[in-house]
Design a protein around this motif. Structure first.
Motif, PDB file in Angstrom:
ATOM      1  N   THR A   1       5.706  76.687  69.247  1.00 32.98           N
ATOM      2  CA  THR A   1       5.409  75.265  69.444  1.00 32.98           C
ATOM      3  C   THR A   1       3.925  74.932  69.358  1.00 32.98           C
ATOM      4  OG1 THR A   1       5.311  75.528  71.844  1.00 32.98           O
ATOM      5  CG2 THR A   1       7.463  74.926  70.896  1.00 32.98           C
ATOM      6  N   GLN A   2       3.092  75.890  68.988  1.00 33.97           N
ATOM      7  CA  GLN A   2       1.653  75.639  68.900  1.00 33.97           C
ATOM      8  C   GLN A   2       1.093  76.313  67.659  1.00 33.97           C
ATOM      9  OE1 GLN A   2      -0.139  77.078  72.496  1.00 33.97           O
ATOM     10  NE2 GLN A   2       0.781  75.493  73.748  1.00 33.97           N
ATOM     11  N   SER A   3       0.102  75.670  67.059  1.00 34.85           N
ATOM     12  CA  SER A   3      -0.572  76.294  65.921  1.00 34.85           C
ATOM     13  C   SER A   3      -2.059  75.988  65.970  1.00 34.85           C
ATOM     14  CB  SER A   3       0.008  75.800  64.593  1.00 34.85           C
ATOM     15  OG  SER A   3      -0.345  74.451  64.356  1.00 34.85           O
ATOM     16  N   VAL A   4      -2.818  76.884  65.352  1.00 34.70           N
ATOM     17  CA  VAL A   4      -4.241  76.679  65.122  1.00 34.70           C
ATOM     18  C   VAL A   4      -4.444  76.875  63.628  1.00 34.70           C
ATOM     19  CG1 VAL A   4      -6.596  77.432  65.591  1.00 34.70           C
ATOM     20  CG2 VAL A   4      -4.872  77.524  67.416  1.00 34.70           C
ATOM     21  N   THR A   5      -4.973  75.848  62.996  1.00 32.95           N
ATOM     22  CA  THR A   5      -5.142  75.843  61.551  1.00 32.95           C
ATOM     23  C   THR A   5      -6.609  75.632  61.227  1.00 32.95           C
ATOM     24  OG1 THR A   5      -2.960  74.819  61.357  1.00 32.95           O
ATOM     25  CG2 THR A   5      -4.383  74.733  59.414  1.00 32.95           C
ATOM     26  N   ARG A   6      -7.199  76.547  60.457  1.00 33.59           N
ATOM     27  CA  ARG A   6      -8.580  76.380  60.018  1.00 33.59           C
ATOM     28  C   ARG A   6      -8.568  75.506  58.766  1.00 33.59           C
ATOM     29  NH1 ARG A   6     -12.828  79.880  60.921  1.00 33.59           N
ATOM     30  NH2 ARG A   6     -11.943  79.664  62.998  1.00 33.59           N
ATOM     31  N   LEU A   7      -9.346  74.436  58.811  1.00 32.54           N
ATOM     32  CA  LEU A   7      -9.467  73.527  57.670  1.00 32.54           C
ATOM     33  C   LEU A   7     -10.886  73.596  57.137  1.00 32.54           C
ATOM     34  CD1 LEU A   7      -7.527  70.431  59.074  1.00 32.54           C
ATOM     35  CD2 LEU A   7      -6.705  72.142  57.452  1.00 32.54           C
ATOM     36  N   GLU A   8     -10.997  73.701  55.815  1.00 32.17           N
ATOM     37  CA  GLU A   8     -12.302  73.730  55.176  1.00 32.17           C
ATOM     38  C   GLU A   8     -12.366  72.637  54.119  1.00 32.17           C
ATOM     39  OE1 GLU A   8     -14.025  77.456  54.058  1.00 32.17           O
ATOM     40  OE2 GLU A   8     -12.874  78.537  55.577  1.00 32.17           O
ATOM     41  N   SER A   9     -13.571  72.121  53.946  1.00 33.32           N
ATOM     42  CA  SER A   9     -13.848  71.059  52.991  1.00 33.32           C
ATOM     43  C   SER A   9     -15.260  71.246  52.481  1.00 33.32           C
ATOM     44  CB  SER A   9     -13.714  69.699  53.693  1.00 33.32           C
ATOM     45  OG  SER A   9     -14.309  68.678  52.942  1.00 33.32           O
ATOM     46  N   SER A  10     -15.527  70.765  51.287  1.00 32.16           N
ATOM     47  CA  SER A  10     -16.893  70.868  50.769  1.00 32.16           C
ATOM     48  C   SER A  10     -17.823  69.870  51.450  1.00 32.16           C
ATOM     49  CB  SER A  10     -16.904  70.647  49.255  1.00 32.16           C
ATOM     50  OG  SER A  10     -16.429  69.353  48.952  1.00 32.16           O
ATOM     51  N   ASP A  11     -17.261  68.926  52.226  1.00 31.04           N
ATOM     52  CA  ASP A  11     -18.068  67.892  52.866  1.00 31.04           C
ATOM     53  C   ASP A  11     -18.351  68.123  54.348  1.00 31.04           C
ATOM     54  OD1 ASP A  11     -18.270  66.498  50.519  1.00 31.04           O
ATOM     55  OD2 ASP A  11     -16.603  65.166  50.971  1.00 31.04           O
ATOM     56  N   THR A  12     -17.873  69.220  54.912  1.00 34.52           N
ATOM     57  CA  THR A  12     -18.087  69.465  56.334  1.00 34.52           C
ATOM     58  C   THR A  12     -17.989  70.957  56.633  1.00 34.52           C
ATOM     59  OG1 THR A  12     -17.409  68.791  58.557  1.00 34.52           O
ATOM     60  CG2 THR A  12     -15.654  69.196  57.006  1.00 34.52           C
ATOM     61  N   ASP A  13     -18.457  71.345  57.797  1.00 36.33           N
ATOM     62  CA  ASP A  13     -18.265  72.720  58.239  1.00 36.33           C
ATOM     63  C   ASP A  13     -16.787  72.927  58.534  1.00 36.33           C
ATOM     64  OD1 ASP A  13     -20.988  73.314  58.133  1.00 36.33           O
ATOM     65  OD2 ASP A  13     -21.318  72.666  60.197  1.00 36.33           O
TER      66      ASP A  13
ATOM     67  N   PHE B   1     -13.410  73.581  60.516  1.00 36.72           N
ATOM     68  CA  PHE B   1     -13.012  73.270  61.885  1.00 36.72           C
ATOM     69  C   PHE B   1     -11.564  73.654  62.079  1.00 36.72           C
ATOM     70  CE2 PHE B   1     -12.285  69.377  59.508  1.00 36.72           C
ATOM     71  CZ  PHE B   1     -11.068  68.898  59.982  1.00 36.72           C
ATOM     72  N   ASP B   2     -11.176  73.782  63.347  1.00 40.34           N
ATOM     73  CA  ASP B   2      -9.808  74.139  63.693  1.00 40.34           C
ATOM     74  C   ASP B   2      -9.036  72.909  64.131  1.00 40.34           C
ATOM     75  OD1 ASP B   2     -10.275  76.806  63.162  1.00 40.34           O
ATOM     76  OD2 ASP B   2     -10.552  77.371  65.259  1.00 40.34           O
ATOM     77  N   MET B   3      -7.813  72.826  63.663  1.00 42.75           N
ATOM     78  CA  MET B   3      -6.889  71.791  64.099  1.00 42.75           C
ATOM     79  C   MET B   3      -5.839  72.485  64.958  1.00 42.75           C
ATOM     80  SD  MET B   3      -4.498  69.250  61.799  1.00 42.75           S
ATOM     81  CE  MET B   3      -3.511  70.579  61.094  1.00 42.75           C
ATOM     82  N   GLN B   4      -5.766  72.089  66.217  1.00 42.04           N
ATOM     83  CA  GLN B   4      -4.788  72.662  67.133  1.00 42.04           C
ATOM     84  C   GLN B   4      -3.686  71.638  67.359  1.00 42.04           C
ATOM     85  OE1 GLN B   4      -6.845  73.852  70.696  1.00 42.04           O
ATOM     86  NE2 GLN B   4      -8.146  75.299  69.608  1.00 42.04           N
ATOM     87  N   ILE B   5      -2.446  72.075  67.179  1.00 41.91           N
ATOM     88  CA  ILE B   5      -1.298  71.188  67.363  1.00 41.91           C
ATOM     89  C   ILE B   5      -0.304  71.856  68.294  1.00 41.91           C
ATOM     90  CG2 ILE B   5       0.674  70.059  66.244  1.00 41.91           C
ATOM     91  CD1 ILE B   5      -0.903  69.895  63.710  1.00 41.91           C
TER      92      ILE B   5
END
Length: 147
Positions: free
Chosen positions: A111-123, A125-129
Protein backbone atom coordinates in the motif's frame (compact mmCIF):
# COMPACT_ATOMS: atom_id res chain seq x y z
CA UNK A 1 -12.32 6.18 14.18
CA UNK A 2 -11.52 9.86 14.72
CA UNK A 3 -7.89 10.90 14.77
CA UNK A 4 -6.69 13.26 17.48
CA UNK A 5 -6.39 16.87 16.23
CA UNK A 6 -2.64 16.80 16.78
CA UNK A 7 -2.18 14.00 14.26
CA UNK A 8 -4.26 15.88 11.70
CA UNK A 9 -2.06 18.96 12.13
CA UNK A 10 1.15 16.92 11.90
CA UNK A 11 -0.05 15.20 8.74
CA UNK A 12 -1.05 18.51 7.17
CA UNK A 13 2.32 20.00 8.09
CA UNK A 14 4.07 16.99 6.57
CA UNK A 15 2.13 17.47 3.34
CA UNK A 16 2.93 21.17 3.28
CA UNK A 17 6.60 20.44 4.00
CA UNK A 18 6.65 17.97 1.14
CA UNK A 19 5.04 20.44 -1.19
CA UNK A 20 7.50 23.13 -0.09
CA UNK A 21 10.33 20.76 -0.96
CA UNK A 22 8.77 20.23 -4.38
CA UNK A 23 8.55 23.98 -4.89
CA UNK A 24 12.21 24.35 -3.97
CA UNK A 25 13.19 21.47 -6.22
CA UNK A 26 11.32 22.90 -9.18
CA UNK A 27 13.32 26.09 -8.86
CA UNK A 28 16.71 24.37 -8.83
CA UNK A 29 18.85 23.70 -11.85
CA UNK A 30 19.21 20.06 -12.68
CA UNK A 31 22.11 18.09 -11.30
CA UNK A 32 21.85 15.75 -14.31
CA UNK A 33 24.02 16.92 -17.20
CA UNK A 34 21.94 17.59 -20.31
CA UNK A 35 23.72 14.91 -22.34
CA UNK A 36 22.77 12.21 -19.83
CA UNK A 37 19.29 10.76 -20.17
CA UNK A 38 17.86 9.19 -17.02
CA UNK A 39 17.32 5.45 -17.32
CA UNK A 40 13.64 4.65 -16.86
CA UNK A 41 12.43 1.77 -14.74
CA UNK A 42 9.00 0.21 -15.01
CA UNK A 43 6.29 0.44 -12.39
CA UNK A 44 4.72 -2.98 -11.63
CA UNK A 45 1.10 -3.77 -12.37
CA UNK A 46 -0.07 -3.88 -8.72
CA UNK A 47 -2.64 -1.74 -6.90
CA UNK A 48 0.01 0.67 -5.59
CA UNK A 49 1.92 0.50 -8.88
CA UNK A 50 -1.18 1.41 -10.88
CA UNK A 51 -1.95 4.36 -8.60
CA UNK A 52 1.69 5.49 -8.78
CA UNK A 53 1.68 5.33 -12.57
CA UNK A 54 -1.64 7.21 -12.62
CA UNK A 55 -0.03 10.10 -10.71
CA UNK A 56 3.07 10.06 -12.94
CA UNK A 57 0.83 10.18 -16.02
CA UNK A 58 -1.01 13.20 -14.60
CA UNK A 59 2.27 14.94 -13.83
CA UNK A 60 3.44 14.34 -17.42
CA UNK A 61 0.16 15.20 -19.17
CA UNK A 62 -0.01 18.10 -21.62
CA UNK A 63 -3.02 19.67 -19.90
CA UNK A 64 -3.22 20.82 -16.30
CA UNK A 65 -4.82 18.40 -13.90
CA UNK A 66 -8.29 19.12 -12.50
CA UNK A 67 -10.17 18.70 -9.25
CA UNK A 68 -12.42 16.12 -10.89
CA UNK A 69 -9.42 13.87 -11.60
CA UNK A 70 -8.31 13.93 -7.97
CA UNK A 71 -11.55 13.96 -5.97
CA UNK A 72 -12.31 10.29 -6.63
CA UNK A 73 -8.67 9.27 -6.15
CA UNK A 74 -8.00 11.08 -2.86
CA UNK A 75 -9.31 9.54 0.35
CA UNK A 76 -11.91 11.68 2.19
CA UNK A 77 -9.51 12.17 5.13
CA UNK A 78 -6.90 13.54 2.72
CA UNK A 79 -9.47 15.92 1.21
CA UNK A 80 -10.53 17.01 4.70
CA UNK A 81 -6.99 18.20 5.36
CA UNK A 82 -6.16 19.51 1.89
CA UNK A 83 -9.08 20.37 -0.40
CA UNK A 84 -8.77 19.14 -3.99
CA UNK A 85 -8.66 22.72 -5.28
CA UNK A 86 -5.58 23.51 -3.16
CA UNK A 87 -3.87 20.25 -4.02
CA UNK A 88 -4.51 20.71 -7.77
CA UNK A 89 -3.11 24.25 -7.63
CA UNK A 90 0.05 22.99 -5.91
CA UNK A 91 0.54 20.20 -8.47
CA UNK A 92 -0.16 22.45 -11.49
CA UNK A 93 1.85 25.44 -10.28
CA UNK A 94 4.79 23.81 -8.51
CA UNK A 95 5.35 20.26 -9.74
CA UNK A 96 4.10 19.88 -13.32
CA UNK A 97 6.17 22.79 -14.77
CA UNK A 98 9.28 20.57 -14.46
CA UNK A 99 7.77 17.81 -16.65
CA UNK A 100 8.41 15.48 -18.31
CA UNK A 101 9.41 13.20 -15.47
CA UNK A 102 11.14 9.85 -15.80
CA UNK A 103 10.70 7.14 -13.16
CA UNK A 104 14.28 6.12 -12.33
CA UNK A 105 13.69 4.11 -9.16
CA UNK A 106 10.67 2.42 -7.63
CA UNK A 107 10.22 0.62 -4.32
CA UNK A 108 6.91 -0.51 -2.88
CA UNK A 109 5.03 -2.63 -0.43
CA UNK A 110 1.35 -3.47 -0.79
CA UNK A 111 0.00 0.00 0.00
CA UNK A 112 3.00 2.35 -0.13
CA UNK A 113 5.54 3.31 -2.76
CA UNK A 114 8.53 5.58 -3.15
CA UNK A 115 9.22 6.64 -6.71
CA UNK A 116 12.28 8.60 -7.82
CA UNK A 117 11.35 11.14 -10.49
CA UNK A 118 13.93 12.87 -12.65
CA UNK A 119 13.56 15.75 -15.07
CA UNK A 120 15.97 17.92 -17.01
CA UNK A 121 14.39 20.96 -15.30
CA UNK A 122 14.88 20.02 -11.64
CA UNK A 123 16.91 17.92 -9.25
CA UNK A 124 15.61 14.36 -8.73
CA UNK A 125 12.94 14.01 -6.06
CA UNK A 126 10.96 11.22 -4.44
CA UNK A 127 7.22 10.86 -4.67
CA UNK A 128 5.81 8.91 -1.74
CA UNK A 129 2.29 7.51 -2.07
CA UNK A 130 0.14 5.49 0.29
CA UNK A 131 -3.26 4.03 -0.56
CA UNK A 132 -6.07 2.30 1.26
CA UNK A 133 -7.65 -1.07 0.34
CA UNK A 134 -9.80 0.57 -2.33
CA UNK A 135 -6.85 2.29 -4.00
CA UNK A 136 -7.67 5.78 -2.75
CA UNK A 137 -4.66 7.96 -1.95
CA UNK A 138 -4.23 8.50 1.79
CA UNK A 139 -0.85 10.24 1.49
CA UNK A 140 1.07 11.87 -1.36
CA UNK A 141 4.34 13.69 -0.78
CA UNK A 142 7.05 15.15 -3.01
CA UNK A 143 10.33 15.18 -1.10
CA UNK A 144 14.07 15.56 -1.53
CA UNK A 145 15.60 12.08 -1.86
CA UNK A 146 16.83 10.33 1.25
CA UNK A 147 20.33 9.27 0.27
Amino acid sequence: MTRPPGLRVLRTLALVSGVTAAIALTGCSSMVPEEETPVAVSVPDTAIGERTQWVVDILNADDDTTEDEWEAALHPNFLEEVPASEFVAIVNDNVRPAKPFTVTDYEAGETQSVTRLESSDTDPFDMQISIDGQGQITGLYFLAPEE
